[in-house]
Design an enzyme around this catalytic site. Structure first.
Site: not given
Ligand code: GLY
Length: 558
Positions: A369, A387, A389, A408, A411, A440, A461
């Site tokens: 990210t 991101t 991811n 993603q 997530d 996210s 992060g």
């Molecule tokens: N892929 C990390 C976030 O969107 O939190």
């Protein structure tokens, strides 16, 4: 004293040192902070050539897609929080969407959620939203054409750049997964091994993709040759993403969420960002504590306890608002006041489960990210977190395009109780469904004084984004730190499950012991998140910026 005056005093204190050291030539026209100097330079060049903060932010994002391919790119998504000179705030949601054929249990094998499938390979990707969000932002709020921003980035992709040490290290760490996909090793390997630090990495296919979008618009990606190439690759490799999914992709414009904290208005991104909700929720909790006058260990204990309470809520309540109702009460002052009562300043308290926000009865129902911030002298401000991811996303480069696809789908909560890459667990609200956007932690945030923007910040992060943004806001608004002090300050992170307080290694031994004495189980990490900040100087005449010393970024302006 008026609320905003209080905020001004705190902010002025924050910048006392910076103001005294003001140099001739301090940027007055605009400022960019990103994780990569080449991307920062691209943003500054756009500002200098008459572009506004929105154009510059898009140039930064597109350049990061070339030089920082492990973190973000057009194969991924982003959240763009924009403040326009006319006073409007808006959120462009370019988050990935799950394919139409996605199902709730698609990652379960022999009764167990399989994170290898949600993190690597054909099933890991949702439909990317970054280029749709950039296209929309530039068309509606920029002064340049998307084409003007794509072409310099394409040239850089063609020419290549010397691979930085951290890039090479990340590449090496995912090399075995990349080896599964010849189209990926064709981009990121030289002579059968990952590109090494200092070697030139040219990406002619990515250059071709950027140029094709420059010529034929975002439709080339969503409804043209890119979607067709992806469809063919997915069909041959057991994927379920189709060109039809790409044709159906759309950005969402969402209402920003806001709270007042220490007299400043803090504006952030709504769901499917969980970050915005929980940064505001935690600030609402923390205003019940005199953080400035607490000793450091007690202050960290209070912060960690606020994080724990908020992350317990995250695990239960948060998901795509187009599919589930996320209670607005999570950011209400009354709810925060109740949660604050559960915090004992002197020790850690177990949090068994999520809380019940007041409207629940009616309303129930490792590095990756990137973040960049930009401001211009017209009054436009951008906070963008983007991101694919985890590092190098799904590890799949669609052949001939240079585009690294996101992972993603990880997530989503792929199965109740099964932690994702970040150790986050979730519930029904964040289960997989066709067309749904995964939750996210990205938390692009703007802070206003007297209705004028003074800070743009955000971080990379995973869940640590949320804690980093919180601690920087506390650093600047409570403790009077400058942006670079706030970015550089040692960080902690608590995400409820596991009930562990993550602390950066450089936290002093005394503070570590003080937190252990207060009942926290500590685990040390080299770094908690990577953040960038752009801010106004207190006299309003110039800009200042800070790139996180944990990564090799830069802040620049003119
Ligand atoms: N892929 C990390 C976030 O969107 O939190």
């Amino acid at each position: 004293m008026k609320l905003y005056s209080l905020c001004f005093l705190l902010f002025a204190a924050a910048f006392r040192v910076a103001t005294l050291n003001t140099l001739a030539g301090e940027p007055t026209h605009g400022m960019v902070a990103s994780v990569n100097p080449l991307a920062t330079q691209a943003g500054v060049a756009v500002l200098k050539s008459g572009g506004n903060a929105i154009d510059a932010a898009v140039a930064v994002g597109l350049t990061l897609g070339v030089v920082d391919t492990h973190n973000s790119g057009i194969g991924g998504g982003c959240f763009l929080l924009i403040h326009l000179a006319n006073g409007a705030n808006m959120c462009i949601d370019g988050r990935e969407m799950a394919p139409a054929a996605a199902t709730r249990d698609m990652f379960i094998r022999e009764g167990k959620g399989d994170t290898q499938l949600s993190q690597t390979g054909p099933l890991a990707s949702g439909v990317p939203g970054e280029i749709a969000a950039f296209d929309f932002a530039v068309k509606h709020y920029g002064k340049k054409k998307l084409r003007d921003l794509l072409l310099p980035a394409a040239d850089l992709a063609e020419k290549g750049f010397p691979v930085p040490a951290n890039y090479a290290k990340l590449l090496f760490s995912v090399a075995e997964d990349l080896r599964k996909f010849p189209s990926s090793t064709a981009v990121f390997f030289h002579d059968g091994r990952p590109v090494a630090a200092g070697e030139n990495l040219a990406q002619p296919d990515l250059a071709g993709t950027y140029r094709a979008i420059a010529e034929r618009g975002a439709d080339w990606f969503y409804r043209g040759p890119f979607a067709a190439a992806l469809d063919a690759w997915m069909k041959n490799h057991g994927g379920i993403l189709t060109s039809n999914d790409f044709a159906q992709y759309h950005i969402e414009l969402r209402q920003p969420i806001a709270t007042l904290y220490r007299g400043c208005e803090v504006v952030s991104f709504p769901p499917p960002s969980s970050g915005g909700v929980h940064v505001l929720e935690m600030l609402n909790i923390l205003e019940h504590f005199d953080l400035k006058n607490l000793d450091e260990a007690t202050r960290m204990n209070v912060l960690a306890e606020a994080m724990k309470l908020a992350f317990a809520d995250r695990a239960y309540w948060l998901g795509d608002p187009d599919f589930v109702k996320v209670p607005r009460g999570l950011i209400s002052k009354a709810y925060a006041a109740d949660l604050a009562k559960q915090i004992h300043p002197a020790h850690a308290t177990p949090v068994a489960s999520h809380g019940l926000p007041p409207d629940w009865q009616t309303d129930l129902f490792k590095k990756h990210t990137t973040h960049f911030s930009v401001a211009d002298d017209q009054g436009n401000w951008v906070a963008c977190t983007a991101t694919i991811n985890t590092s190098f996303g799904s590890k799949v480069v669609i052949p001939g395009t240079g585009v690294t696809m996101n992972n993603q789908m990880d997530d989503f909560s792929i199965q109740a109780g099964v932690p994702n890459h970040f150790g986050l667990i979730g519930a029904e609200a964040n289960s997989v469904a066709p067309g749904k956007r995964p939750l996210s932690s990205m938390s692009p945030t703007l802070v206003f004084r007297n209705g004028q923007p003074i800070i743009s910040l955000g971080a990379a992060g995973g869940p640590k984004i949320i804690s980093a943004v919180l601690q920087e806001l506390v650093g600047m608004l409570d403790l009077g730190l400058s942006p670079s002090q706030a970015v550089g300050a040692v960080r902690i992170h608590q995400q409820w499950a596991p009930d562990t307080l993550y602390v950066e290694k450089k936290l002093s031994a005394t503070l570590k012991q003080a937190l252990i004495d207060r009942g926290h189980k500590l685990e040390e990490l080299p770094a908690v998140a990577v953040s960038q900040i752009v801010a106004r100087s207190p006299d309003g005449k110039s800009f200042t910026g800070a790139a996180d010393p944990r990564a090799g970024g830069s802040a620049g302006g003119w």
